[in-house]
Design a protein around this motif. Sequence first.
Motif, PDB file in Angstrom:
ATOM      1  N   GLN A 178       0.853  -1.187   0.000  1.00  0.00           N
ATOM      2  CA  GLN A 178       0.000   0.000   0.000  1.00  0.00           C
ATOM      3  C   GLN A 178       0.895   1.246   0.000  1.00  0.00           C
ATOM      4  O   GLN A 178       1.743   1.409   0.881  1.00  0.00           O
ATOM      5  CB  GLN A 178      -0.917   0.020   1.221  1.00  0.00           C
ATOM      6  CG  GLN A 178      -1.940   1.155   1.151  1.00  0.00           C
ATOM      7  CD  GLN A 178      -2.863   1.211   2.353  1.00  0.00           C
ATOM      8  OE1 GLN A 178      -2.479   0.873   3.475  1.00  0.00           O
ATOM      9  NE2 GLN A 178      -4.092   1.646   2.126  1.00  0.00           N
TER      10      GLN A 178
ATOM     11  N   GLU B 280       4.047   0.381   2.163  1.00  0.00           N
ATOM     12  CA  GLU B 280       4.019  -0.491   3.329  1.00  0.00           C
ATOM     13  C   GLU B 280       3.676  -1.896   2.866  1.00  0.00           C
ATOM     14  O   GLU B 280       2.730  -2.090   2.099  1.00  0.00           O
ATOM     15  CB  GLU B 280       2.973  -0.029   4.360  1.00  0.00           C
ATOM     16  CG  GLU B 280       2.928  -0.978   5.570  1.00  0.00           C
ATOM     17  CD  GLU B 280       1.999  -0.521   6.702  1.00  0.00           C
ATOM     18  OE1 GLU B 280       1.296   0.492   6.530  1.00  0.00           O
ATOM     19  OE2 GLU B 280       2.007  -1.194   7.752  1.00  0.00           O
TER      20      GLU B 280
ATOM     21  N   ASP C  36       4.107   3.074  14.735  1.00  0.00           N
ATOM     22  CA  ASP C  36       2.826   2.746  14.112  1.00  0.00           C
ATOM     23  C   ASP C  36       1.683   2.977  15.110  1.00  0.00           C
ATOM     24  O   ASP C  36       1.889   2.890  16.320  1.00  0.00           O
ATOM     25  CB  ASP C  36       2.849   1.268  13.705  1.00  0.00           C
ATOM     26  CG  ASP C  36       1.990   0.990  12.490  1.00  0.00           C
ATOM     27  OD1 ASP C  36       1.141   1.833  12.138  1.00  0.00           O
ATOM     28  OD2 ASP C  36       2.170  -0.081  11.889  1.00  0.00           O
TER      29      ASP C  36
ATOM     30  N   ARG D 122      -5.332   5.413  12.553  1.00  0.00           N
ATOM     31  CA  ARG D 122      -6.433   5.734  11.656  1.00  0.00           C
ATOM     32  C   ARG D 122      -7.737   6.060  12.379  1.00  0.00           C
ATOM     33  O   ARG D 122      -8.631   6.657  11.785  1.00  0.00           O
ATOM     34  CB  ARG D 122      -6.625   4.627  10.638  1.00  0.00           C
ATOM     35  CG  ARG D 122      -7.186   3.347  11.148  1.00  0.00           C
ATOM     36  CD  ARG D 122      -7.729   2.551   9.956  1.00  0.00           C
ATOM     37  NE  ARG D 122      -8.403   1.362  10.398  1.00  0.00           N
ATOM     38  CZ  ARG D 122      -7.825   0.160  10.453  1.00  0.00           C
ATOM     39  NH1 ARG D 122      -6.599   0.010  10.069  1.00  0.00           N
ATOM     40  NH2 ARG D 122      -8.511  -0.871  10.875  1.00  0.00           N
TER      41      ARG D 122
ATOM     42  N   ASN E 153       6.269  -4.285   8.837  1.00  0.00           N
ATOM     43  CA  ASN E 153       5.827  -4.249  10.226  1.00  0.00           C
ATOM     44  C   ASN E 153       6.614  -5.276  11.027  1.00  0.00           C
ATOM     45  O   ASN E 153       6.792  -6.412  10.592  1.00  0.00           O
ATOM     46  CB  ASN E 153       4.336  -4.571  10.313  1.00  0.00           C
ATOM     47  CG  ASN E 153       3.494  -3.472   9.705  1.00  0.00           C
ATOM     48  OD1 ASN E 153       3.293  -2.422  10.303  1.00  0.00           O
ATOM     49  ND2 ASN E 153       3.029  -3.699   8.480  1.00  0.00           N
TER      50      ASN E 153
ATOM     51  N   PHE F 214      -7.352   4.067   1.824  1.00  0.00           N
ATOM     52  CA  PHE F 214      -8.159   3.593   0.708  1.00  0.00           C
ATOM     53  C   PHE F 214      -8.486   4.709  -0.283  1.00  0.00           C
ATOM     54  O   PHE F 214      -8.766   4.451  -1.437  1.00  0.00           O
ATOM     55  CB  PHE F 214      -9.460   2.965   1.222  1.00  0.00           C
ATOM     56  CG  PHE F 214      -9.275   1.736   2.071  1.00  0.00           C
ATOM     57  CD1 PHE F 214      -8.036   1.093   2.152  1.00  0.00           C
ATOM     58  CD2 PHE F 214     -10.337   1.204   2.806  1.00  0.00           C
ATOM     59  CE1 PHE F 214      -7.863  -0.042   2.935  1.00  0.00           C
ATOM     60  CE2 PHE F 214     -10.178   0.068   3.584  1.00  0.00           C
ATOM     61  CZ  PHE F 214      -8.940  -0.553   3.660  1.00  0.00           C
TER      62      PHE F 214
ATOM     63  N   LEU G  15       1.135  -8.261   5.312  1.00  0.00           N
ATOM     64  CA  LEU G  15       1.144  -9.708   5.147  1.00  0.00           C
ATOM     65  C   LEU G  15      -0.261 -10.238   4.887  1.00  0.00           C
ATOM     66  O   LEU G  15      -1.223  -9.811   5.545  1.00  0.00           O
ATOM     67  CB  LEU G  15       1.729 -10.343   6.412  1.00  0.00           C
ATOM     68  CG  LEU G  15       2.048 -11.830   6.385  1.00  0.00           C
ATOM     69  CD1 LEU G  15       2.959 -12.186   5.233  1.00  0.00           C
ATOM     70  CD2 LEU G  15       2.677 -12.241   7.712  1.00  0.00           C
ATOM     71  N   ARG G  16      -0.371 -11.136   3.919  1.00  0.00           N
ATOM     72  CA  ARG G  16      -1.650 -11.760   3.594  1.00  0.00           C
ATOM     73  C   ARG G  16      -1.535 -13.269   3.667  1.00  0.00           C
ATOM     74  O   ARG G  16      -0.558 -13.833   3.191  1.00  0.00           O
ATOM     75  CB  ARG G  16      -2.085 -11.353   2.171  1.00  0.00           C
ATOM     76  CG  ARG G  16      -2.391  -9.861   2.036  1.00  0.00           C
ATOM     77  CD  ARG G  16      -3.674  -9.519   2.774  1.00  0.00           C
ATOM     78  NE  ARG G  16      -3.992  -8.091   2.783  1.00  0.00           N
ATOM     79  CZ  ARG G  16      -3.708  -7.251   3.772  1.00  0.00           C
ATOM     80  NH1 ARG G  16      -3.050  -7.684   4.833  1.00  0.00           N
ATOM     81  NH2 ARG G  16      -4.074  -6.000   3.721  1.00  0.00           N
TER      82      ARG G  16
ATOM     83  N   GLU H 157      -9.610   7.900   4.017  1.00  0.00           N
ATOM     84  CA  GLU H 157     -10.626   7.258   3.182  1.00  0.00           C
ATOM     85  C   GLU H 157     -11.413   8.222   2.310  1.00  0.00           C
ATOM     86  O   GLU H 157     -12.134   7.793   1.410  1.00  0.00           O
ATOM     87  CB  GLU H 157     -11.597   6.460   4.063  1.00  0.00           C
ATOM     88  CG  GLU H 157     -10.932   5.271   4.729  1.00  0.00           C
ATOM     89  CD  GLU H 157     -11.909   4.401   5.493  1.00  0.00           C
ATOM     90  OE1 GLU H 157     -13.061   4.821   5.707  1.00  0.00           O
ATOM     91  OE2 GLU H 157     -11.498   3.290   5.893  1.00  0.00           O
TER      92      GLU H 157
HETATM   93  P1  C2E Z   1      -0.951  -1.537  10.456  1.00  0.00           P
HETATM   94  O1  C2E Z   1       0.500  -1.766  10.343  1.00  0.00           O
HETATM   95  O2  C2E Z   1      -1.394  -0.356  11.215  1.00  0.00           O
HETATM   96  O3  C2E Z   1      -1.465  -1.523   8.952  1.00  0.00           O
HETATM   97  C1  C2E Z   1      -2.514  -0.720   8.480  1.00  0.00           C
HETATM   98  C2  C2E Z   1      -3.791  -1.503   8.369  1.00  0.00           C
HETATM   99  O4  C2E Z   1      -4.851  -0.608   7.971  1.00  0.00           O
HETATM  100  C3  C2E Z   1      -3.773  -2.598   7.302  1.00  0.00           C
HETATM  101  O5  C2E Z   1      -4.622  -3.640   7.748  1.00  0.00           O
HETATM  102  C4  C2E Z   1      -4.392  -1.881   6.094  1.00  0.00           C
HETATM  103  O6  C2E Z   1      -4.958  -2.768   5.169  1.00  0.00           O
HETATM  104  C5  C2E Z   1      -5.443  -1.054   6.777  1.00  0.00           C
HETATM  105  N1  C2E Z   1      -5.809   0.140   6.014  1.00  0.00           N
HETATM  106  C6  C2E Z   1      -5.066   0.872   5.151  1.00  0.00           C
HETATM  107  N2  C2E Z   1      -5.743   1.930   4.681  1.00  0.00           N
HETATM  108  C7  C2E Z   1      -6.962   1.878   5.257  1.00  0.00           C
HETATM  109  C8  C2E Z   1      -8.145   2.705   5.163  1.00  0.00           C
HETATM  110  O7  C2E Z   1      -8.200   3.705   4.454  1.00  0.00           O
HETATM  111  N3  C2E Z   1      -9.215   2.333   5.919  1.00  0.00           N
HETATM  112  C9  C2E Z   1      -9.194   1.235   6.714  1.00  0.00           C
HETATM  113  N4  C2E Z   1     -10.303   0.926   7.406  1.00  0.00           N
HETATM  114  N5  C2E Z   1      -8.110   0.427   6.827  1.00  0.00           N
HETATM  115  C10 C2E Z   1      -7.002   0.753   6.111  1.00  0.00           C
HETATM  116  P2  C2E Z   1      -4.181  -5.161   7.652  1.00  0.00           P
HETATM  117  O8  C2E Z   1      -3.412  -5.386   6.396  1.00  0.00           O
HETATM  118  O9  C2E Z   1      -5.372  -5.992   7.931  1.00  0.00           O
HETATM  119  O10 C2E Z   1      -3.135  -5.306   8.851  1.00  0.00           O
HETATM  120  C11 C2E Z   1      -3.531  -5.200  10.180  1.00  0.00           C
HETATM  121  C12 C2E Z   1      -2.344  -5.159  11.101  1.00  0.00           C
HETATM  122  O11 C2E Z   1      -1.649  -6.411  11.098  1.00  0.00           O
HETATM  123  C13 C2E Z   1      -1.291  -4.127  10.692  1.00  0.00           C
HETATM  124  O12 C2E Z   1      -1.670  -2.825  11.111  1.00  0.00           O
HETATM  125  C14 C2E Z   1      -0.077  -4.665  11.425  1.00  0.00           C
HETATM  126  O13 C2E Z   1      -0.079  -4.267  12.777  1.00  0.00           O
HETATM  127  C15 C2E Z   1      -0.295  -6.163  11.340  1.00  0.00           C
HETATM  128  N6  C2E Z   1       0.540  -6.707  10.255  1.00  0.00           N
HETATM  129  C16 C2E Z   1       0.295  -6.751   8.915  1.00  0.00           C
HETATM  130  N7  C2E Z   1       1.320  -7.311   8.240  1.00  0.00           N
HETATM  131  C17 C2E Z   1       2.263  -7.624   9.184  1.00  0.00           C
HETATM  132  C18 C2E Z   1       3.587  -8.211   9.121  1.00  0.00           C
HETATM  133  O14 C2E Z   1       4.134  -8.534   8.056  1.00  0.00           O
HETATM  134  N8  C2E Z   1       4.230  -8.376  10.319  1.00  0.00           N
HETATM  135  C19 C2E Z   1       3.685  -7.987  11.517  1.00  0.00           C
HETATM  136  N9  C2E Z   1       4.383  -8.202  12.643  1.00  0.00           N
HETATM  137  N10 C2E Z   1       2.465  -7.418  11.595  1.00  0.00           N
HETATM  138  C20 C2E Z   1       1.763  -7.228  10.444  1.00  0.00           C
END
Ligand code: C2E
Length: 286
Positions: free
Chosen positions: A45, A59, A180, A204, A118, A259, A62-63, A240
């Motif tokens: 993103q 950024e 973060d 956010r 992250n 988004f 992970l999926r 958003e």
């Molecule tokens: P984060 O690092 O704060 O990542 C931002 C999250 O907000 C992501 O959710 C992203 O998809 C979402 N997001 C981005 N823009 C918007 C928006 O406009 N509106 C809304 N409602 N959401 C938005 P995601 O991908 O589900 O990740 C959730 C959390 O999981 C991340 O929060 C992070 O803390 C963790 N995470 C994700 N990937 C990794 C990784 O590779 N390693 C680790 N340790 N944690 C991860």
Amino acid sequence: RAKLDGYGSVWFYDQKLHDELLYQHRLVDRLAEALDNGEFALHYQPQVSVASGRIEHLEALLRWQPAEGPPISPAEFIPLAERSGLIHRLGDWVMEAACQQRALWRDAGLAIERIDINVSGRQMSRPDIFQRFADCLARHDLGPRDIGLELTENVLIEADDRVLEGLRRLYDLGFRIAIDDFGTGYSSLSYLKHFPVTALKIDRTFVRDAPEQPEDRAIMEAAVFIGHRLGLEVVAEGVENREQLTLIREMHCDLAQGFYFFRPMPALEMERVLGGLVTGHPGVSG
Ligand code: C2E
Ligand code: MG
Ligand code: MG
Ligand code: MG
């Protein structure tokens, strides 16, 4: 009767807890297998300059798409990976995948500054984490400017001396390190004095509520002010809509992510955007 109901609900509670624990246990097993089966991917993103509308960095998120069934959210599996210790293998995988992608895109001449990953608390407390990062960069002929790190505020607050020492070394090497979800931890602001960080990402929830809630706006303004006074780059997460963008522009946030600009997307799609085959997004520059 009251007593019976009471027992009933206790049983019900236990049953639910039991089911939940069982579910989590199975998920941990599946998580371990998923790594071997290649069920993970990084999505990307963009973080966009508020002033110019340009994509500055990405950024990596992970999926997990299991071979069968719906995708599972990192918000669900990251905490489990943390508790089970799998986060180390998962974290290594993320670092490796991000470095590989960064190197590929560099070789393809795509103009991005870096990819941020992250990193969780438990990962940071690993004694050899510094060496692992350094080795990974070296393997791909990358420098510390190519990969940034995002750590949540709580990780920083809970960091012990060893973690801080590791962070300090990464910072001194030139790594970009972001706080973060800023504003959601139980923090006293004094922690900001000690931490080797370069950016602050305003959570956010503040961005979401800012158009309606003067309190959220006030907190955001204060965060931007402090961030800038400390020489940090300030990023607004979860933008958003245009209204939110207008607000963060007025507040002089440096970067925006959300988004409104781009959703997280698979590498191939990201490549098309970066390659200019897909043009922009609804007027940032306007
Ligand atoms: P984060 O690092 O704060 O990542 C931002 C999250 O907000 C992501 O959710 C992203 O998809 C979402 N997001 C981005 N823009 C918007 C928006 O406009 N509106 C809304 N409602 N959401 C938005 P995601 O991908 O589900 O990740 C959730 C959390 O999981 C991340 O929060 C992070 O803390 C963790 N995470 C994700 N990937 C990794 C990784 O590779 N390693 C680790 N340790 N944690 C991860
Ligand atoms: Mg993040
Ligand atoms: Mg965040
Ligand atoms: Mg967040």
